[in-house]
Design an enzyme around this catalytic site. Structure first.
Site, PDB file in Angstrom:
ATOM      1  N   ASP A 114       0.884  -1.305  -0.037  1.00  0.00           N
ATOM      2  CA  ASP A 114       0.025   0.123  -0.069  1.00  0.00           C
ATOM      3  C   ASP A 114       0.834   1.185   0.050  1.00  0.00           C
ATOM      4  O   ASP A 114       2.013   1.237   0.175  1.00  0.00           O
ATOM      5  CB  ASP A 114      -1.030   0.008   0.978  1.00  0.00           C
ATOM      6  CG  ASP A 114      -0.598  -0.390   2.603  1.00  0.00           C
ATOM      7  OD1 ASP A 114       0.580  -0.500   2.767  1.00  0.00           O
ATOM      8  OD2 ASP A 114      -1.332  -1.006   3.101  1.00  0.00           O
ATOM      9  N   LYS A 116       2.672   4.390   1.288  1.00  0.00           N
ATOM     10  CA  LYS A 116       3.288   5.031   2.289  1.00  0.00           C
ATOM     11  C   LYS A 116       2.655   6.540   2.310  1.00  0.00           C
ATOM     12  O   LYS A 116       2.986   7.315   1.837  1.00  0.00           O
ATOM     13  CB  LYS A 116       4.712   5.074   2.396  1.00  0.00           C
ATOM     14  CG  LYS A 116       5.259   5.575   3.858  1.00  0.00           C
ATOM     15  CD  LYS A 116       6.602   5.250   4.167  1.00  0.00           C
ATOM     16  CE  LYS A 116       7.109   5.270   5.557  1.00  0.00           C
ATOM     17  NZ  LYS A 116       6.892   6.511   6.080  1.00  0.00           N
ATOM     18  N   CYS A 428      -3.079  46.238  -2.509  1.00  0.00           N
ATOM     19  CA  CYS A 428      -3.519  47.423  -3.488  1.00  0.00           C
ATOM     20  C   CYS A 428      -4.798  48.162  -2.793  1.00  0.00           C
ATOM     21  O   CYS A 428      -5.791  47.618  -2.572  1.00  0.00           O
ATOM     22  CB  CYS A 428      -3.817  46.905  -4.761  1.00  0.00           C
ATOM     23  SG  CYS A 428      -4.448  48.210  -6.041  1.00  0.00           S
TER      24      CYS A 428
HETATM   25  S1  IVH Z   1       2.862  -0.094   8.397  1.00  0.00           S
HETATM   26  C1  IVH Z   1       4.774  -2.472  11.812  1.00  0.00           C
HETATM   27  N1  IVH Z   1       1.841   1.115   6.387  1.00  0.00           N
HETATM   28  O1  IVH Z   1       4.986   5.260   8.570  1.00  0.00           O
HETATM   29  C2  IVH Z   1       4.039  -1.750  10.621  1.00  0.00           C
HETATM   30  N2  IVH Z   1       3.014   2.367   7.965  1.00  0.00           N
HETATM   31  O2  IVH Z   1       7.878   4.722   8.932  1.00  0.00           O
HETATM   32  C3  IVH Z   1       4.299  -0.169  10.542  1.00  0.00           C
HETATM   33  N3  IVH Z   1       3.001   4.721   7.288  1.00  0.00           N
HETATM   34  O3  IVH Z   1       4.733   5.300  11.919  1.00  0.00           O
HETATM   35  C4  IVH Z   1       3.422   0.435   9.953  1.00  0.00           C
HETATM   36  N4  IVH Z   1       1.731   4.445   5.532  1.00  0.00           N
HETATM   37  O4  IVH Z   1       2.702   5.960  10.434  1.00  0.00           O
HETATM   38  C5  IVH Z   1       2.351   1.083   7.666  1.00  0.00           C
HETATM   39  N5  IVH Z   1       0.756   1.971   4.517  1.00  0.00           N
HETATM   40  C6  IVH Z   1       1.348   2.229   5.715  1.00  0.00           C
HETATM   41  C7  IVH Z   1       1.777   3.294   6.026  1.00  0.00           C
HETATM   42  C8  IVH Z   1       2.385   3.467   7.029  1.00  0.00           C
HETATM   43  C9  IVH Z   1       2.277   5.425   6.281  1.00  0.00           C
HETATM   44  C10 IVH Z   1       3.822   5.290   8.476  1.00  0.00           C
HETATM   45  C11 IVH Z   1       3.395   4.975   9.953  1.00  0.00           C
HETATM   46  C12 IVH Z   1       4.688   4.470  10.588  1.00  0.00           C
HETATM   47  C13 IVH Z   1       5.834   5.085   9.603  1.00  0.00           C
HETATM   48  C14 IVH Z   1       6.978   4.504   9.746  1.00  0.00           C
END
Ligand code: IVH
Length: 684
Positions: A114, A116, A428
């Protein structure tokens, strides 16, 4: 209404409102109009006010934000919220996939991948299907309790969508702001002379870390779920066996999940997906900074375990940054609809996330001064979500000796009238500045105004620059022949252009006209309130500043701005021309309600002191029954409802001969009891 009937109706309305919320905010497929939604909302608010015993923190009426919190309470996560290891390229991905294959003893591994999301990590906790708490990630073990703010996040379900919900569910995800919402939020902040946010993540994090939930409620926050902490469902602590079933499971329970998420059958597919999403990145509704690939099978996840900070079964594959440096060649000034002079950086063209960028916003005079940008500097630029890039900072080490400070012009570059400072902004002073006229007409026809589809912005600019359009009113007398004189405009386009204008002339609601006027501090919400309360533009022009302030959401600044506008010669002339063109939308639903025989029709209430319910709820109740909730004491007030510790308003009301009643008497009045019990001694 007797209590059991009220309880039943309230439960029905709460379920309905949550359902429509989900249709609107999660599925993006509303089934009812905003007005119909508002009507259900008001009815529920009215019942809740009359029956404080039905109070429920998860009622949809609580999404507007209640009392500010005193501080943030630490919250210890039952299951640690781990971080993620990062991979910067496909090389890193292959290395990771090999380690995983070794760890589980096969290379036949599917990955749930998915986007990030670039926001703030959050855990939302549900007991027996009801939202009970939300906490930030913090250091992974202990976060901060932000339940009060998360309740205002419109796409977060307050009740899970299942008749037999889990006994316990901890849903994890990211609080984000979409690119479109972020651009609008920053534009609003800049226009109001307030702080602009560097990117959607900062705006989201800043909004969640507010003590006052009303601030969070005013920010377009969304929660996108991607995982879980604990779950207990029918005594089973593992109802889901794969990452995919977790995400699809929480989606079924009412959560929004990234629509781009998908299952990849091999590590090769993950690599393709990464490339594909990187190409689509600029067009996605949310800011993402990579792809997270997770081993789909939870058994395999357990076998792989965790390092001290991150799971061994997941990797964040990051995209290259959305920032780069380039040379600031010059600064030019754009004049907006309200006359604000916005500085725009002219940059040495540079590629940034797949697009060539040659200009970026510098927001306002204050922004340039604070960061000391000079012509010739090397600057860091960023495309934060929106298509409009911004200049972030200057690299002082690279500052050439020839770099020169920018003297912000105190004169309008278009009409050369003097400009004045107002907070961080420069404006202005010429009310008939042609630059303002062009922007004003563009705003008038835009989505934020009359939404005249078919009336192109570029054409409006051209027509205004050529003097064909000097005011929004000129649109209504525009002839197809005038358009056809221009090369490039075909018969069909000219026809659509004129049709769109006349469609708006017949059908546009009053609020769109008010919003389209581009009055300072008056956006859609205020325009709707005005249109609800007044019959037409002329009626708004007849009231005092004080009376304007009695409206919901209208404070002294907005009232002043409205009053000034409605008493300007410019408005007089414009309105006369609208009338002449037979463009005169009518509003006044609330005024009509007054004539409709609702129980509180035409009655004005003012609340003071501590009441058994929240003040905005009491006000909503009055409005639902056709009454008016006043903001200040005046002779127009029919009843002052005095709670405990009522202050100076009581004495003032007595002086003015306003009837003073207690909350009980108010409730009796609502329930149609014959006579309110007077509390004032003057009122025997
Ligand atoms: S999984 C143990 N999925 O990235 C699994 N995190 O760098 C940890 N984040 O604090 C999280 N999109 O807030 C996961 N699709 C996603 C994500 C995601 C953003 C953030 C999350 C975490 C950070 C870690």
């Amino acid at each position: 209404m007797i209590s059991s009937a009220a309880a039943e109706r309230a439960a029905y309305l709460r379920e309905k409102l949550e359902y429509h919320n989900h249709r609107y905010y999660v599925l993006d497929a509303p089934e009812i109009t905003d007005a119909e939604y508002d009507e259900l909302f008001r009815e529920l608010a009215a019942i809740e006010t009359a029956h404080p015993e039905l109070d429920d923190p998860n009622s949809p009426t609580k999404r507007v934000g209640g009392k500010p919190a005193a501080g943030f309470t630490p919250y210890e996560h039952a299951v640690r919220m781990y971080s993620l290891d990062n991979g910067m390229d496909l090389e890193a991905w292959r290395g990771f996939a090999e380690r995983v294959a070794k760890g589980v003893g096969t290379s036949d591994i599917s990955y749930w991948t998915d986007p990030k999301m670039d926001g703030l990590a959050m855990e939302a906790i549900y007991e027996n299907g009801r939202f009970v708490r939300a906490a930030t990630r913090g250091d992974g073990m202990v976060g901060e309790d932000v339940t009060h703010n998360m309740r205002t996040v419109m796409n977060l379900p307050l009740t899970l969508h299942n008749a037999n919900p889990p006994e316990l569910l901890e849903v994890r995800g990211e609080v984000v702001i979409s690119n479109k919402d972020f651009a609008a939020l920053n534009a609003r902040q800049a226009e109001a002379g307030e702080k602009v946010f560097a990117n959607p993540r900062n705006a989201a994090a800043g909004s969640i870390r507010q003590l006052d939930p009303k601030v969070a409620a005013s920010r377009p926050l969304r929660f996108m779920a991607y995982g879980i902490g604990r779950v207990e469902w029918d005594g089973d602590s593992s109802p889901w066996a794969t990452q995919q079933s977790i995400v699809e499971g929480v989606q079924e329970l009412g959560f929004a999940v990234a629509p781009e998420a998908r299952l990849c059958a091999s590590s090769r597919e993950v690599a393709d997906y990464f490339q594909q999403l990187m190409a689509e990145r600029a067009g996605l509704p949310f800011e993402i900074d990579g792809v997270v690939a997770k081993v789909n099978d939870l058994e395999m996840q357990r076998a792989l375990g965790f390092t001290s900070r991150a799971p061994r079964w997941a990797l964040a594959l990051k995209f290259p940054a959305h920032q780069t440096s380039t040379r600031l060649n010059n600064i030019r000034i754009q004049v907006g609809r309200t006359g604000v002079l916005t500085p725009v950086a002219e940059l040495e063209p540079v590629e940034l996330a797949g697009v060539v960028v040659s200009s970026a916003t510098l927001h306002n005079k204050g922004y340039i001064g604070e960061r000391d940008f000079r012509i010739g500097d090397t600057v860091l630029i960023q495309r934060a979500g929106d298509v409009i890039p911004q200049v972030l900072s200057v690299d002082l080490e690279k500052r050439p000796e020839s770099a020169v400070s920018y003297p912000f012009p105190m004169q309008c570059p278009v009409c050369h009238s003097p400009a004045v400072e107002d907070g961080e902004r420069v404006i202005c002073t010429n009310p008939t500045c042609p630059a303002k006229t062009v922007q004003r007409i563009i705003h008038f026809v835009s989505k934020a105004g009359l939404d005249m589809e078919g009336v192109g912005k570029q054409w409006v600019r051209k027509l205004a620059e050529d003097g064909v359009l000097n005011s929004p009113a000129d649109l209504f007398t525009l002839q197809k022949t005038a358009l056809l004189k221009y090369g490039g405009m075909g018969d069909k386009s000219a026809e659509n252009f004129i049709k769109a204008i006349h469609k708006a002339r017949h059908d546009a609601p009053l609020w769109r006209l008010i919003a389209g006027l581009g009055i300072r501090h008056v956006g859609e919400q205020t325009a709707r309130t005005l249109a609800d309360n007044f019959e037409d533009l002329a009626a708004i022009g007849k009231v005092t500043r004080e009376e304007l302030q009695e409206l919901e959401d209208v404070g002294p600044i907005v009232a002043e701005s409205l009053y000034d506008y409605f008493h300007s010669p410019e408005a007089d002339e414009l309105f006369a021309r609208f009338k002449e063109a037979d463009f005169w939308p009518k509003g006044g639903v609330k005024a009509a309600e007054a004539a409709s025989g609702l129980p509180l029709a035409g009655k004005v209430f003012l609340f003071t002191g501590t009441l058994p319910v929240k003040r905005d709820e009491a006000q909503a109740m009055v409005e639902a029954l056709g009454g008016v909730a006043a903001k200040a004491i005046s002779r127009k007030v029919d009843y002052l409802v005095a709670g405990e510790k009522a202050g100076s308003k009581v004495a003032k009301a007595e002086k003015l001969g306003v009837e003073i009643i207690d909350f009980e008497a108010f409730q009796a009045l609502l329930q149609g009891m014959p006579k309110a019990k007077p509390k004032s001694l003057l009122d025997f």
